[in-house]
Design an enzyme around this catalytic site. Structure first.
Site, PDB file in Angstrom:
ATOM      1  N   ASP A 142       0.857  -1.197   0.000  1.00  0.00           N
ATOM      2  CA  ASP A 142       0.000   0.000   0.000  1.00  0.00           C
ATOM      3  C   ASP A 142       0.888   1.241   0.000  1.00  0.00           C
ATOM      4  O   ASP A 142       1.736   1.401   0.872  1.00  0.00           O
ATOM      5  CB  ASP A 142      -0.902  -0.006   1.241  1.00  0.00           C
ATOM      6  N   LYS A 146      -0.667  10.015   0.549  1.00  0.00           N
ATOM      7  CA  LYS A 146      -0.717  11.331   1.210  1.00  0.00           C
ATOM      8  C   LYS A 146       0.428  11.461   2.198  1.00  0.00           C
ATOM      9  O   LYS A 146       0.702  10.522   2.962  1.00  0.00           O
ATOM     10  CB  LYS A 146      -2.043  11.500   1.954  1.00  0.00           C
ATOM     11  N   ASP A 178       4.786   0.853  -7.969  1.00  0.00           N
ATOM     12  CA  ASP A 178       4.553   1.753  -9.106  1.00  0.00           C
ATOM     13  C   ASP A 178       4.479   3.198  -8.606  1.00  0.00           C
ATOM     14  O   ASP A 178       4.044   4.067  -9.338  1.00  0.00           O
ATOM     15  CB  ASP A 178       3.250   1.379  -9.838  1.00  0.00           C
ATOM     16  N   GLU A 218      -0.397  -4.111  -9.877  1.00  0.00           N
ATOM     17  CA  GLU A 218       0.528  -3.672 -10.923  1.00  0.00           C
ATOM     18  C   GLU A 218      -0.269  -3.202 -12.149  1.00  0.00           C
ATOM     19  O   GLU A 218       0.006  -2.141 -12.707  1.00  0.00           O
ATOM     20  CB  GLU A 218       1.461  -4.821 -11.308  1.00  0.00           C
TER      21      GLU A 218
HETATM   22  C1  LIG Z   1      -1.816  -2.689  -2.651  1.00  0.00           C
HETATM   23  S1  LIG Z   1      -2.139  -4.315  -2.121  1.00  0.00           S
HETATM   24  C2  LIG Z   1      -1.102  -5.308  -3.187  1.00  0.00           C
HETATM   25  C3  LIG Z   1      -1.509  -6.751  -3.228  1.00  0.00           C
HETATM   26  C4  LIG Z   1      -0.681  -7.646  -4.150  1.00  0.00           C
HETATM   27  N1  LIG Z   1       0.677  -7.784  -3.675  1.00  0.00           N
HETATM   28  C5  LIG Z   1      -0.708  -7.123  -5.570  1.00  0.00           C
HETATM   29  O1  LIG Z   1       0.348  -6.670  -6.060  1.00  0.00           O
HETATM   30  O2  LIG Z   1      -1.782  -7.181  -6.201  1.00  0.00           O
HETATM   31  C6  LIG Z   1      -1.286  -4.426  -0.578  1.00  0.00           C
HETATM   32  C7  LIG Z   1      -1.723  -5.625   0.254  1.00  0.00           C
HETATM   33  O3  LIG Z   1      -0.923  -5.701   1.418  1.00  0.00           O
HETATM   34  C8  LIG Z   1      -1.739  -6.110   2.500  1.00  0.00           C
HETATM   35  N2  LIG Z   1      -1.071  -5.674   3.732  1.00  0.00           N
HETATM   36  C9  LIG Z   1      -0.797  -4.396   4.104  1.00  0.00           C
HETATM   37  N3  LIG Z   1      -0.137  -4.370   5.270  1.00  0.00           N
HETATM   38  C10 LIG Z   1       0.017  -5.673   5.642  1.00  0.00           C
HETATM   39  C11 LIG Z   1       0.610  -6.295   6.774  1.00  0.00           C
HETATM   40  N4  LIG Z   1       1.184  -5.580   7.747  1.00  0.00           N
HETATM   41  N5  LIG Z   1       0.570  -7.650   6.851  1.00  0.00           N
HETATM   42  C12 LIG Z   1      -0.012  -8.385   5.863  1.00  0.00           C
HETATM   43  N6  LIG Z   1      -0.579  -7.837   4.769  1.00  0.00           N
HETATM   44  C13 LIG Z   1      -0.571  -6.513   4.669  1.00  0.00           C
HETATM   45  C14 LIG Z   1      -3.072  -5.447   2.237  1.00  0.00           C
HETATM   46  O4  LIG Z   1      -4.134  -6.126   2.872  1.00  0.00           O
HETATM   47  C15 LIG Z   1      -3.166  -5.529   0.714  1.00  0.00           C
HETATM   48  O5  LIG Z   1      -3.843  -6.692   0.282  1.00  0.00           O
END
Ligand SMILES: C[S@@+](CC[C@H](N)C(=O)[O-])C[C@H]1O[C@@H](n2cnc3c(N)ncnc32)[C@H](O)[C@@H]1O
Length: 237
Positions: A142, A146, A178, A218
């Site tokens: 993520d 911001k 990205d 992505e």
């Molecule tokens: C932007 S998404 C990207 C998902 C995947 N890697 C992709 O490229 O499609 C980020 C993911 O990280 C997970 N996430 C964020 N912080 C995390 C944490 N501390 N432990 C496990 N998962 C986490 C979120 O739930 C989310 O599904």
């Protein structure tokens, strides 16, 4: 609900540590729900306190790769199918995504993957043995774009140090994003972590970016015209 929890800092004062995610269930499809119900006993690792014994969990001694925040699990499932000689631990907080991954794993009959529904940072700190991982994958974390939310970004000095300790010497972390300023931040944090060195996306590591399956996030980034960067840092100590 925005979730925060308390940890002690190096001075033993209580700190409000900020999470990299907001826990929201979102929509879960019947198929994802069924997968969680029927396949968890096969692929799921329960929350607990004891360090994970990978040899016992996988029934063999093999390199272990941890993927943090696997989303719907497309990259993880593809890597597991391409590398049956390697074991994979995927950690997510998003249950629908875990349901999707379990379905994929069952369809391709993978036996080299285990899944945890937990905060990867907590699991790293408390359950992953030191120097036990061959690699850590962090694909499109993520971005918290911001400025006031930058502190929620997963890649921070304490996270980088935690990852270094859990990698075996010579092991690496492969990141992709990205978001240009997050990529710059990752490079800055990781290159300032003693015991980690930029392995570049060149030489033996250039293939990692090619081999990584494109993920949902992505595609989303590319549609917005974002350039995708892959980074690889290796444990050197
Ligand atoms: C932007 S998404 C990207 C998902 C995947 N890697 C992709 O490229 O499609 C980020 C993911 O990280 C997970 N996430 C964020 N912080 C995390 C944490 N501390 N432990 C496990 N998962 C986490 C979120 O739930 C989310 O599904």
């Amino acid at each position: 609900m925005t979730s925060v929890y308390s940890v002690a800092d190096s001075n033993n004062k209580s700190l409000r540590s900020i999470r990299s995610f907001v826990r929201r269930e979102g929509r879960i499809t019947p198929a994802q729900q069924r997968a969680l119900k029927d396949l968890w006993s096969r692929y799921g690792l329960e929350a607990g306190e004891a360090p994970i014994d990978f040899v016992r969990v996988f029934g063999r001694a093999a390199p272990v790769i941890l993927e943090i925040g696997f989303g719907n699990g497309e990259a993880l499932a593809a890597a597991a199918a391409a590398h049956p000689e390697t074991d994979y631990l995927g950690i997510e907080v998003h249950r629908p995504g875990a349901g999707s991954l379990l379905r994929r794993l069952s369809v391709q009959e993978s036996s080299n993957v285990r899944v945890m529904l937990a905060d990867a940072k907590e699991v790293l700190a408390t359950r992953i043995p030191e120097a036990s991982l061959s690699a850590v994958h962090l694909f499109f974390p993520d971005p918290w774009p911001k400025k006031r939310h930058h502190k929620r970004r997963l890649v921070q000095p304490d996270f980088a140090e935690l990852v270094r300790r859990k990698l075996r010497p010579g092991g690496y972390i492969h990141l992709a994003t990205d978001w240009r300023d997050y990529a710059d931040h990752m490079v800055s944090v990781l290159s300032q972590t003693p015991g980690l060195a930029d392995a570049g996306a060149s030489g033996q590591y250039s293939k990692l970016a090619e081999a990584r399956l494109s993920t949902r996030f992505e595609h989303r980034g590319r549609k917005l015209g974002h350039e995708v960067r892959d980074l690889v840092f290796r444990r050197t100590d």
